[in-house]
Scaffold this motif. Structure first.
Motif, short mmCIF file in Angstrom:
data_model
loop_
_atom_site.label_atom_id
_atom_site.label_comp_id
_atom_site.label_asym_id
_atom_site.label_seq_id
_atom_site.Cartn_x
_atom_site.Cartn_y
_atom_site.Cartn_z
N VAL A 199 2.45 4.40 8.52
CA VAL A 199 1.61 5.52 8.90
C VAL A 199 1.75 5.68 10.41
CG1 VAL A 199 -0.51 4.15 9.08
CG2 VAL A 199 -0.66 6.59 8.77
N ALA A 201 0.83 -1.21 0.00
CA ALA A 201 0.00 0.00 0.00
C ALA A 201 0.86 1.25 0.00
CB ALA A 201 -0.95 0.00 1.20
N ASP A 202 2.02 1.19 0.66
CA ASP A 202 2.94 2.32 0.72
C ASP A 202 4.28 1.78 1.20
OD1 ASP A 202 4.08 4.85 0.72
OD2 ASP A 202 2.49 5.76 1.91
N THR A 203 5.35 2.51 0.93
CA THR A 203 6.68 2.07 1.35
C THR A 203 7.16 2.78 2.61
OG1 THR A 203 7.69 3.63 -0.19
CG2 THR A 203 7.39 1.35 -0.96
N LYS A 204 6.20 3.31 3.34
CA LYS A 204 6.51 3.89 4.65
C LYS A 204 5.32 3.65 5.57
CE LYS A 204 5.14 8.56 3.22
NZ LYS A 204 4.60 8.17 1.95
N HIS A 232 10.02 -2.18 5.21
CA HIS A 232 9.87 -1.36 4.01
C HIS A 232 11.22 -0.85 3.49
CE1 HIS A 232 9.76 1.45 7.41
NE2 HIS A 232 10.37 2.30 6.59
N GLN A 257 -6.39 2.64 4.27
CA GLN A 257 -5.14 2.20 4.88
C GLN A 257 -4.81 3.01 6.11
OE1 GLN A 257 -3.25 -0.43 4.23
NE2 GLN A 257 -4.51 -1.01 2.49
N ASN A 285 2.44 -0.28 6.36
CA ASN A 285 1.70 -0.12 5.11
C ASN A 285 2.29 -0.95 3.98
OD1 ASN A 285 -0.62 1.38 5.41
ND2 ASN A 285 0.39 3.33 5.14
N CYS A 286 3.51 -1.50 4.19
CA CYS A 286 4.12 -2.30 3.12
C CYS A 286 3.64 -3.76 3.20
CB CYS A 286 5.64 -2.22 3.15
SG CYS A 286 6.47 -3.16 4.46
N CYS A 325 5.01 -1.47 12.32
CA CYS A 325 6.15 -1.40 11.43
C CYS A 325 7.39 -1.96 12.11
CB CYS A 325 6.39 0.06 11.02
SG CYS A 325 7.85 0.28 10.00
#
Length: 78
Positions: free
Chosen positions: A12, A7-10, A75, A32, A61-62, A71
């Motif tokens: 949230v 969804a993202d490489t960082k 990522h 997300q 998000n990854c 996290c």
């Protein structure tokens, strides 16, 4: 679907209040990092997690973390 969508490489980073949350594990949610039901027919299910007291969190998000829903820096290897 065998692998989640990134969804993202960082992550949230957000403040969460006490309660029950559902983290998106498939990566397809439009909300997300939380589940919106987009996982239907993917073989993925959301991860239910509890927050006991208000706190700041970094949610993955990854979708590659080994510490879901949080996290773990995975990522950085994408």
């Amino acid at each position: 679907m065998t692998e989640p969508v990134i969804a993202d490489t960082k992550p949230v980073v957000m403040q969460l209040e006490p309660g029950t949350y559902y983290w998106c594990s498939c990566g397809q949610s439009q909300n997300q990092p939380f589940c919106d039901g987009s996982h239907k027919d993917t073989g993925f299910t959301p991860l239910k997690f509890e927050v006991a007291e208000a706190r700041q969190v970094a949610l993955c998000n990854c979708k590659q973390t080994q510490n879901a829903p949080f996290c773990d820096g995975a990522h950085a290897k994408l």
